[in-house]
Scaffold this active site. Structure first.
Site, PDB file in Angstrom:
ATOM      1  CB  SER A  41     -23.025 -47.871 -11.207  1.00 32.45           C
ATOM      2  OG  SER A  41     -24.136 -48.112 -10.359  1.00 32.45           O
ATOM      3  CE  LYS A  54     -32.573 -43.128  -0.451  1.00 32.82           C
ATOM      4  NZ  LYS A  54     -31.126 -43.196  -0.286  1.00 32.82           N
ATOM      5  CB  SER A  92     -34.019 -39.340  -2.472  1.00 32.62           C
ATOM      6  OG  SER A  92     -34.983 -38.990  -3.447  1.00 32.62           O
ATOM      7  CB  THR A 150     -27.920 -42.962 -11.551  1.00 27.77           C
ATOM      8  OG1 THR A 150     -29.233 -43.250 -11.019  1.00 27.77           O
ATOM      9  CG2 THR A 150     -27.448 -41.609 -11.032  1.00 27.77           C
ATOM     10  CE1 TYR A 156     -34.301 -44.694  -3.081  1.00 32.36           C
ATOM     11  CE2 TYR A 156     -35.435 -42.641  -3.606  1.00 32.36           C
ATOM     12  CZ  TYR A 156     -34.268 -43.376  -3.510  1.00 32.36           C
ATOM     13  OH  TYR A 156     -33.058 -42.795  -3.838  1.00 32.36           O
ATOM     14  CB  ILE A 203     -24.726 -40.879  -6.574  1.00 29.29           C
ATOM     15  CG1 ILE A 203     -25.998 -40.427  -7.301  1.00 29.29           C
ATOM     16  CG2 ILE A 203     -24.232 -39.816  -5.598  1.00 29.29           C
ATOM     17  CD1 ILE A 203     -25.938 -39.137  -8.029  1.00 29.29           C
TER      18      ILE A 203
END
Length: 317
Positions: A48, A204, A175, A235, A200, A50
């Site tokens: 799903s 990244k 990201s 997304t 996160y 990207i």
């Protein structure tokens, strides 16, 4: 506060759908008309968002694509959609849980037995889990997928990437959130109050520094290493992890295809046009640090981070 504000302004101007439309005025259509029949591409988290858009983009240009997905049913559904939309039957599903080092090791071992040279590895599988969760192997879940999984997969794929040298590339989907955090050696977020968004961002940031390090360490192996970020795309992952962000940016977010555009572009370009170790956004090299954000010196910590991650992955020296 300054870092978050700078990121918010920079992001609003660049990472939204309008940013993509603005940057796309400089795109060269011929860059995306390259066909890559006979090239083998491995895309993680490909069912799903990207990952799906990247897998479909590569398959539509003739690549043989191996979709690495955690969930067999969702993977099979995505596989069949890509075969139908592209007419390319050389698309295969590999089931692997990217949060598990042991699962990645068994996938890498069975994949190696196919003896397939890997021209492109797309490290796309990523996660933003807001509540602290520990995997059965004892790792914080965001870190397990975003850092430990990415590291283990890449290191174990090196022999197959070397087989495709000097044509091989590793593309890691980072990201823009990494702009808000310096590199830290606190890999599993030891703070009392767990913050999934900050964890996160830290993960990244590691991916970007790791890409620099890989480019330097393996420059003689004929493999190019690139990190990129997709901008702010709508997304399933964003809808699940950041519902209020999705709501407040309703109508302003990129499509998954726009988010994956630079992944496909990097996969198609001749390596002479690219800079190994660089960070890309909207088909161009992008800064790794925002002005005055105070994150650049932190990359000095990467050796220490890699040592820790390497021992967690229990890979041979």
């Amino acid at each position: 506060t300054w870092r978050s504000t700078a990121f918010g302004i920079y992001g609003y101007m660049n990472f939204t759908k309008n940013g993509f439309l603005d940057h796309s005025k400089k795109f060269k259509p011929e860059d995306m008309q390259i066909q890559i029949q006979g090239k083998n591409c491995v895309v993680t988290g490909a069912n799903s968002g990207i990952g799906y858009a990247a897998a479909e983009g590569l398959a539509s240009r003739g690549a043989t694509v191996y979709m690495v997905c955690r969930n067999k049913e969702r993977g099979e559904e995505a596989l069949s959609k890509i075969q139908n939309s592209t007419g390319n039957q050389n698309v295969y599903l590999e089931v692997c849980d990217l949060s598990s080092v042991n699962d990645i090791k068994s996938f890498a071992s069975s994949f190696a037995s196919k003896d397939v040279p890997v021209h492109v590895l797309v490290n796309n599988a990523g996660l933003l889990e807001n509540k602290r969760t520990t995997t059965p192997e004892g790792f914080e879940l965001n870190f397990a997928v975003n850092v430990l999984g990415t590291y283990t997969m890449t290191e174990l794929m090196l022999p197959l990437l070397e087989k495709a040298s000097p044509d091989s590339k590793v593309i890691t989907v980072s990201s823009g959130g990494m702009y808000t955090s310096p590199l830290t050696t606190d890999l599993q977020f030891s703070g009392e109050k767990f913050d999934g968004v900050l964890q996160y961002a830290r993960n990244k940031r590691i991916q970007v520094a790791l890409t620099e390090k890989w480019a330097e360490k393996y420059k003689n192996k004929g493999i190019g290493f690139y990190s990129m970020h997709p901008g702010w795309a709508e997304t399933p992952g964003v809808a699940r992890s950041l519902p209020s962000f999705k709501e407040s940016f309703s109508g302003k977010l990129r499509t998954s295809e726009e988010g994956a555009d630079t992944v496909v572009w990097l996969a198609l370009q001749p390596k002479e046009k690219l800079v190994s170790g660089a960070f890309y956004f909207d088909r161009a090299e992008a800064p790794k640090h925002l002005t005055l954000a105070g994150t650049s010196k932190s990359h000095d910590l990467i050796d220490s981070v890699i040592d820790t991650v390497h021992s967690m992955a229990a890979l041979d020296p």
